[in-house]
Design an enzyme around this catalytic site. Sequence first.
Site, PDB file in Angstrom:
ATOM      1  N   HIS A   1       0.824  -1.205   0.000  1.00 51.04           N
ATOM      2  CA  HIS A   1       0.000   0.000   0.000  1.00 51.04           C
ATOM      3  C   HIS A   1       0.858   1.254   0.000  1.00 51.04           C
ATOM      4  CE1 HIS A   1       0.482  -0.606   4.458  1.00 51.04           C
ATOM      5  NE2 HIS A   1       0.688   0.698   4.392  1.00 51.04           N
TER       6      HIS A   1
ATOM      7  N   HIS B   1       2.772  11.575  -6.922  1.00 53.40           N
ATOM      8  CA  HIS B   1       1.369  11.280  -7.206  1.00 53.40           C
ATOM      9  C   HIS B   1       1.121   9.779  -7.099  1.00 53.40           C
ATOM     10  CE1 HIS B   1       3.443  10.940 -11.147  1.00 53.40           C
ATOM     11  NE2 HIS B   1       2.676   9.863 -11.277  1.00 53.40           N
TER      12      HIS B   1
ATOM     13  N   GLU C   1      -2.659  10.749 -10.888  1.00 56.68           N
ATOM     14  CA  GLU C   1      -2.457  10.737 -12.334  1.00 56.68           C
ATOM     15  C   GLU C   1      -3.324   9.645 -12.941  1.00 56.68           C
ATOM     16  OE1 GLU C   1       1.113  10.453 -15.663  1.00 56.68           O
ATOM     17  OE2 GLU C   1       1.430   9.549 -13.692  1.00 56.68           O
TER      18      GLU C   1
END
Length: 131
Positions: A5, A74, A122
Site C-alpha cells: 500500500h 502522485h 495521475e
Amino acid sequence: MKMLHTMIRVGNLDESINFYCDVLGMKLLRKKDYPGGKFTLAFVGYGDEKDNTVIELTHNWDTDSYDLGNGFGHVALGVDDIYGTCEKIRELGGKISREPGPMKHGTTVIAFVEDPNGYKIELIQLKKAIA
C-alpha cells in the site's frame, strides 16, 4: 517481495473516503480506530488487499490539514477511457487539475485530478479510447 500500500495522511477522513470510493470507484476495504494513538486507518482500493496494492488513508484525530511538501509526487491509476473518466469525475465534483492529453515529450495520454487534501492522482490511458 510485493507492494502492499501507499499511505497518505488526510484531514477529513469521511471526505477522503467519499472521494476515493464515490468519485474514483474504489471500495472501503477496512477501517479501524486506534483510540490510544488518536488516529484512524482506512484502506481503500479496487480489490482485496491479498491481490491488489491499496491506499492507506491515515487520519490523526487532532490534525485538520497537512503541508504536502514537495517530495510526494502522485498516485497513478490506469483507465480505459481517460476522457470519459475525467468527465465523470468532474460530474461527481472532483477537481481536474490537468485535462487529458499527451504528456510533454511523449505520446502517452494522461490527466491529473486532486483529492480533497490536494494529493495528485495521475490518470493514464491504458488503451485507445473509442471515438
